[in-house]
Design an enzyme around this catalytic site. Structure first.
Site, PDB file in Angstrom:
ATOM      1  N   SER A 186       0.848  -1.189   0.000  1.00 20.28           N
ATOM      2  CA  SER A 186       0.000   0.000   0.000  1.00 20.28           C
ATOM      3  C   SER A 186       0.890   1.247   0.000  1.00 20.28           C
ATOM      4  O   SER A 186       1.694   1.418  -0.904  1.00 20.28           O
ATOM      5  CB  SER A 186      -0.964  -0.040   1.182  1.00 20.28           C
ATOM      6  OG  SER A 186      -1.989   0.916   1.044  1.00 20.28           O
ATOM      7  N   GLU A 318      -9.021  -5.541  -4.405  1.00 20.21           N
ATOM      8  CA  GLU A 318      -8.475  -4.571  -3.450  1.00 20.21           C
ATOM      9  C   GLU A 318      -9.559  -3.692  -2.819  1.00 20.21           C
ATOM     10  O   GLU A 318      -9.595  -3.489  -1.600  1.00 20.21           O
ATOM     11  CB  GLU A 318      -7.463  -3.664  -4.162  1.00 20.21           C
ATOM     12  CG  GLU A 318      -6.283  -4.369  -4.784  1.00 20.21           C
ATOM     13  CD  GLU A 318      -5.056  -4.389  -3.903  1.00 20.21           C
ATOM     14  OE1 GLU A 318      -5.148  -4.006  -2.721  1.00 20.21           O
ATOM     15  OE2 GLU A 318      -3.988  -4.783  -4.412  1.00 20.21           O
ATOM     16  N   HIS A 412      -7.778  -5.669  -0.208  1.00 19.18           N
ATOM     17  CA  HIS A 412      -6.529  -4.977   0.118  1.00 19.18           C
ATOM     18  C   HIS A 412      -5.969  -5.497   1.443  1.00 19.18           C
ATOM     19  O   HIS A 412      -6.701  -5.662   2.428  1.00 19.18           O
ATOM     20  CB  HIS A 412      -6.838  -3.491   0.229  1.00 19.18           C
ATOM     21  CG  HIS A 412      -5.660  -2.597   0.351  1.00 19.18           C
ATOM     22  ND1 HIS A 412      -4.725  -2.449  -0.646  1.00 19.18           N
ATOM     23  CD2 HIS A 412      -5.266  -1.766   1.360  1.00 19.18           C
ATOM     24  CE1 HIS A 412      -3.817  -1.571  -0.269  1.00 19.18           C
ATOM     25  NE2 HIS A 412      -4.110  -1.150   0.940  1.00 19.18           N
TER      26      HIS A 412
END
Length: 498
Positions: A186, A318, A412
């Site tokens: 991320s 995600e 995610h």
């Protein structure tokens, strides 16, 4: 007997268990407090005697996030103290030499997170012959402000300082400073792309893994100054480092949280700046003309970091992480999907392509897939394409296992416990994890092994991604296999757009 090593600042005492020695909370730079809050990291002072490195050090200052269904699943410890610029080392042999090194950069939208998150425990990497380092860096308004009297990109400069510390000291833990891999997820993945693009990183690492991180993120100086001005207005001070340094930390980060909420609710580029709205985050790395001269993907396409081996990848779904717990996904209508595309000036036929591939999916599923590709998958493939264009292709992966927790699916951050092989970490009970109680350990073994292999050799075990052979390793259970150009029709829909 507890192991003791000697670094340039003095002696450190760690702790050994089952063949792995851990040294925690090691300062790599001086505490960024007072006038130093918005200045470059400086060397840490030496100490006399043996310093205990037995517990995680202070975490970087960050805002208190509002309660949500995810706050209990994404543990984010807060450890008080000024010395937040610290790191941790796990090693199988503090008396050895020549071991490959992997340096973990945590995520958290550049505003939360730390190296003390339980799922980032480095024991499994050390068990498998890697010296694992995890680092903290300044976050949010302290790490990524644009102010006239402070350097930009302080958070990235902290990361560079930590990597310089690794070069100077990792041999004391058995590590080889010429075999360093950086990896992050991320915001950590975006940091990896930025570091590969930065000239100042030359020689600090030889390999890089960007997990769910875009190379297309970067604020202009003008847009960063807009955010600083908004923050200063809320605080009733001038938008300068000198003024911000006088503000109480709690008040500073409370104002930052207000900025984050307001910019999300009303993403007006006139107010916040186009580059900030595009990133959907108010505090991000800045194209400052010094550390970063262009967006990372452009710099990499121009040859930056060409000597660095790269692996990049994403998770299949995600955006479910952001859309499911908030209740947005079930409320999405076909009109909302079309409006999302129109609002960005994109052809609505993109939505038709995604809908046709999901005949049993809801409009929310379609929008989630489109947004996943907008912010994650397509920018990641652009990084891989940029590498291929300079004759240095990257290895590409996709993590597809779907968690049953909260119907989050392959969302995610779901891959983290598999990468670190920490599905059964005692400090992270299944009831408090994204993966739940029945996550497949065999998949963790395969995923972790690929990261270890890349850290050792630069080859995770499959062909790199090129325009002529778009090989993607898809990690799933029960099958993990290479897929050629997964969802290629959806990928092609973004040509010329992202």
């Amino acid at each position: 007997m507890d192991p003791v090593v000697t670094v340039r600042q003095g002696k450190l005492r760690g702790r050994s268990h089952d063949g792995v020695s851990a040294f925690l909370g090691i300062p790599y730079a001086a505490p960024p407090v007072g006038p130093a809050r918005f200045q470059l990291p400086t060397p840490v002072a030496s100490w006399d005697g043996v310093r205990d490195a037995l517990a995680f050090g202070p975490t970087p200052p960050k805002p208190v996030l509002p309660a949500s269904p995810l706050t209990g699943l994404m543990l984010d410890p807060v450890i008080e103290g000024d010395g937040c610029l610290n790191l941790n080392v796990w090693t199988p042999d503090p008396g050895g030499s020549g071991l490959p090194v992997m340096v973990w950069i945590h995520g958290g939208a550049f505003r939360v997170g730390s190296s003390a998150v339980p799922s980032y425990d480095g024991t499994a990497f050390a068990r498998d012959g890697i010296v694992l380092v995890s680092i903290n860096y300044r976050l949010g308004v302290v790490g990524f402000p644009v102010l006239p009297d402070a350097p930009a990109n302080l958070g990235l400069r902290d990361q560079l300082a930590a990597l310089a510390w690794v070069q100077d000291n990792i041999a004391a833990f058995g590590g080889d400073p010429s075999q360093v891999t950086i990896f992050g997820e991320s915001a950590g993945g975006m940091s990896v792309a930025s570091l590969v693009a930065a000239k100042a990183s030359a020689g600090l690492f030889q390999r890089a893994i960007a997990q769910s991180g875009s190379g297309q993120i970067g604020a202009s100086l003008e847009d960063g100054a807009k955010i600083a001005a908004e923050l200063a207005t809320k605080l009733g001070v001038e938008p300068t480092a000198a003024a911000f340094a006088e503000v109480d930390t709690t008040a500073l980060f409370a104002a930052q949280q207000e900025i984050a909420l307001e910019s999300a609710a009303d993403p007006n580029p006139q107010r916040w700046g186009r580059s900030i709205v595009a990133a959907a985050m108010p505090f991000i790395p800045t194209i400052d003309g010094d550390l970063l001269s262009d967006l990372p993907v452009n710099a990499i396409a121009g040859g930056a970091g060409r000597d660095v081996d790269m692996m990049v990848g994403t998770v299949t779904e995600e955006m479910r992480f952001f859309l499911v717990p908030t209740g947005i996904l079930p409320a999405v209508t076909p009109e909302a999907v079309a409006g999302y595309l129109r609002g960005r000036g994109w052809d609505e036929s993109i939505g038709q392509t995604y809908a046709a591939n999901r005949p049993d999916g809801s409009s929310g599923d379609v929008l989630s897939a489109i947004m996943t590709d907008t912010y994650f998958r397509v920018p990641t493939l652009r990084l891989a394409e940029a590498r291929a264009a300079i004759g240095r292709p990257a290895h590409v992966y996709e993590f597809g296992w779907r968690t049953p927790v909260l119907e989050l699916g392959a969302c995610h951050a779901i891959e983290l416990g598999f990468v670190f092989d920490t599905l059964d970490t005692p400090d992270l009970p299944a009831a408090q994890s994204l993966t739940g109680a029945d996550a497949p350990q065999a998949l963790a073994g395969r995923t972790h092994a690929a990261w270890v292999a890349f850290g050792r050799t630069g080859d995770p075990g499959w062909q790199p991604y090129t325009p002529d052979g778009r090989s993607v390793m898809v990690f799933d259970d029960p099958t993990t296999e290479v897929v050629d150009d997964p969802r290629g029709d959806e990928r092609k829909a973004w040509d010329g757009l992202v």
